[in-house]
Design a protein around this motif. Structure first.
Motif, mmCIF file in Angstrom:
data_model
loop_
_atom_site.group_PDB
_atom_site.id
_atom_site.type_symbol
_atom_site.label_atom_id
_atom_site.label_comp_id
_atom_site.label_asym_id
_atom_site.label_seq_id
_atom_site.Cartn_x
_atom_site.Cartn_y
_atom_site.Cartn_z
ATOM 1 N N LEU A 55 -40.031 -53.407 0.486
ATOM 2 C CA LEU A 55 -39.522 -52.102 0.897
ATOM 3 C C LEU A 55 -38.415 -51.660 -0.041
ATOM 4 N N ILE A 56 -38.404 -50.394 -0.343
ATOM 5 C CA ILE A 56 -37.362 -49.842 -1.200
ATOM 6 C C ILE A 56 -36.505 -48.920 -0.353
ATOM 7 N N PRO A 57 -35.275 -49.319 -0.061
ATOM 8 C CA PRO A 57 -34.410 -48.470 0.771
ATOM 9 C C PRO A 57 -33.952 -47.237 0.002
ATOM 10 N N ILE A 58 -33.783 -46.155 0.721
ATOM 11 C CA ILE A 58 -33.314 -44.934 0.077
ATOM 12 C C ILE A 58 -31.928 -44.532 0.571
ATOM 13 N N GLY A 59 -31.414 -45.261 1.520
ATOM 14 C CA GLY A 59 -30.084 -44.958 2.037
ATOM 15 C C GLY A 59 -29.833 -45.694 3.330
ATOM 16 N N ASP A 60 -28.690 -45.448 3.904
ATOM 17 C CA ASP A 60 -28.359 -46.030 5.195
ATOM 18 C C ASP A 60 -27.661 -44.975 6.042
ATOM 19 N N ILE A 61 -27.450 -45.305 7.294
ATOM 20 C CA ILE A 61 -26.844 -44.330 8.205
ATOM 21 C C ILE A 61 -25.454 -44.766 8.650
ATOM 22 N N ASN A 62 -24.911 -45.791 8.013
ATOM 23 C CA ASN A 62 -23.580 -46.281 8.372
ATOM 24 C C ASN A 62 -22.515 -45.378 7.759
ATOM 25 N N PRO A 63 -21.688 -44.765 8.573
ATOM 26 C CA PRO A 63 -20.631 -43.908 8.016
ATOM 27 C C PRO A 63 -19.531 -44.759 7.372
ATOM 28 N N ARG A 64 -18.944 -44.233 6.305
ATOM 29 C CA ARG A 64 -17.834 -44.905 5.624
ATOM 30 C C ARG A 64 -16.529 -44.251 6.039
ATOM 31 N N ARG A 65 -15.472 -45.070 5.994
ATOM 32 C CA ARG A 65 -14.133 -44.543 6.258
ATOM 33 C C ARG A 65 -13.349 -44.354 4.970
ATOM 34 N N THR A 66 -13.767 -45.044 3.900
ATOM 35 C CA THR A 66 -13.055 -44.979 2.624
ATOM 36 C C THR A 66 -14.031 -44.696 1.490
ATOM 37 N N VAL A 67 -13.489 -44.309 0.360
ATOM 38 C CA VAL A 67 -14.303 -44.117 -0.839
ATOM 39 C C VAL A 67 -14.503 -45.491 -1.479
ATOM 40 N N PRO A 68 -15.747 -45.900 -1.755
ATOM 41 C CA PRO A 68 -16.012 -47.244 -2.282
ATOM 42 C C PRO A 68 -15.720 -47.359 -3.781
ATOM 43 N N ILE A 69 -14.473 -47.276 -4.138
ATOM 44 C CA ILE A 69 -14.052 -47.288 -5.536
ATOM 45 C C ILE A 69 -14.470 -48.576 -6.235
ATOM 46 N N VAL A 70 -14.246 -49.717 -5.604
ATOM 47 C CA VAL A 70 -14.581 -51.008 -6.217
ATOM 48 C C VAL A 70 -16.087 -51.113 -6.410
ATOM 49 N N ASN A 71 -16.858 -50.638 -5.449
ATOM 50 C CA ASN A 71 -18.315 -50.677 -5.579
ATOM 51 C C ASN A 71 -18.764 -49.851 -6.780
ATOM 52 N N TYR A 72 -18.197 -48.661 -6.937
ATOM 53 C CA TYR A 72 -18.514 -47.826 -8.099
ATOM 54 C C TYR A 72 -18.149 -48.539 -9.399
ATOM 55 N N LEU A 73 -17.002 -49.209 -9.416
ATOM 56 C CA LEU A 73 -16.575 -49.932 -10.619
ATOM 57 C C LEU A 73 -17.497 -51.115 -10.930
ATOM 58 N N LEU A 74 -17.947 -51.820 -9.900
ATOM 59 C CA LEU A 74 -18.872 -52.934 -10.111
ATOM 60 C C LEU A 74 -20.216 -52.447 -10.649
ATOM 61 N N ILE A 75 -20.702 -51.347 -10.105
ATOM 62 C CA ILE A 75 -21.955 -50.776 -10.608
ATOM 63 C C ILE A 75 -21.780 -50.327 -12.047
ATOM 64 N N ALA A 76 -20.682 -49.668 -12.341
ATOM 65 C CA ALA A 76 -20.420 -49.212 -13.712
ATOM 66 C C ALA A 76 -20.298 -50.397 -14.667
ATOM 67 N N ALA A 77 -19.647 -51.468 -14.243
ATOM 68 C CA ALA A 77 -19.512 -52.655 -15.099
ATOM 69 C C ALA A 77 -20.873 -53.283 -15.376
ATOM 70 N N ASN A 78 -21.690 -53.434 -14.348
ATOM 71 C CA ASN A 78 -23.015 -54.020 -14.524
ATOM 72 C C ASN A 78 -23.877 -53.170 -15.453
ATOM 73 N N VAL A 79 -23.903 -51.872 -15.217
ATOM 74 C CA VAL A 79 -24.713 -50.974 -16.046
ATOM 75 C C VAL A 79 -24.143 -50.909 -17.463
ATOM 76 N N GLY A 80 -22.827 -50.825 -17.583
ATOM 77 C CA GLY A 80 -22.207 -50.758 -18.904
ATOM 78 C C GLY A 80 -22.471 -51.989 -19.742
ATOM 79 N N ILE A 81 -22.364 -53.150 -19.143
ATOM 80 C CA ILE A 81 -22.630 -54.391 -19.875
ATOM 81 C C ILE A 81 -24.087 -54.447 -20.301
ATOM 82 N N PHE A 82 -24.995 -54.070 -19.404
ATOM 83 C CA PHE A 82 -26.415 -54.097 -19.740
ATOM 84 C C PHE A 82 -26.730 -53.120 -20.874
ATOM 85 N N VAL A 83 -26.259 -51.888 -20.755
ATOM 86 C CA VAL A 83 -26.531 -50.880 -21.786
ATOM 87 C C VAL A 83 -25.937 -51.317 -23.120
ATOM 88 N N ASN A 84 -24.726 -51.827 -23.097
ATOM 89 C CA ASN A 84 -24.072 -52.269 -24.326
ATOM 90 C C ASN A 84 -24.853 -53.385 -25.010
#
Length: 105
Positions: free
Chosen positions: A2-31
């Motif tokens: 199954l390929i998830p397209i989203g979830d219904i759990n509301p967030r209380r904060t902006v996931p800054i660290v998650n964005y940074l981890l995704i950017a680090a993973n993608v940046g390292i791979f692209v580089n």
């Protein structure tokens, strides 16, 4: 699979660290995969990936940011995008990267 397209759990904060981890993973791979000289990606995976016979503490961390190909990267980042924000919301901005690194160990 199954390929998830989203979830219904509301967030209380902006996931800054998650964005940074995704950017680090993608940046390292692209580089390493697209911008580095030919063969550099394979060399990086061999030198910094987790090889059980000859592992070092550094490899336990660096291997968490290396992926076997584009499909592996896309799949992992999709699940990190969907689930990571909820984990960061629950554990906080400091607890989430600790959890991410420890769960990779």
């Amino acid at each position: 699979m199954l390929i998830p397209i989203g979830d219904i759990n509301p967030r209380r904060t902006v996931p800054i660290v998650n964005y940074l981890l995704i950017a680090a993973n993608v940046g390292i791979f692209v580089n390493l995969y697209f911008l580095a000289p030919p063969g550099e990606y394979e060399r990086a995976v061999f030198n910094h990936g987790f090889i059980p016979v000859a592992w070092g503490w550094r490899d336990l961390v660096t291997s968490q940011f290396l992926h076997g190909g584009i499909a592996h990267l896309v799949g992992n980042m999709m699940f990190l995008w969907i689930a990571g924000d909820n984990v960061e919301d629950r554990l906080g901005h400091l607890g989430y990267p600790v959890f991410y690194l420890l769960s990779g160990l």
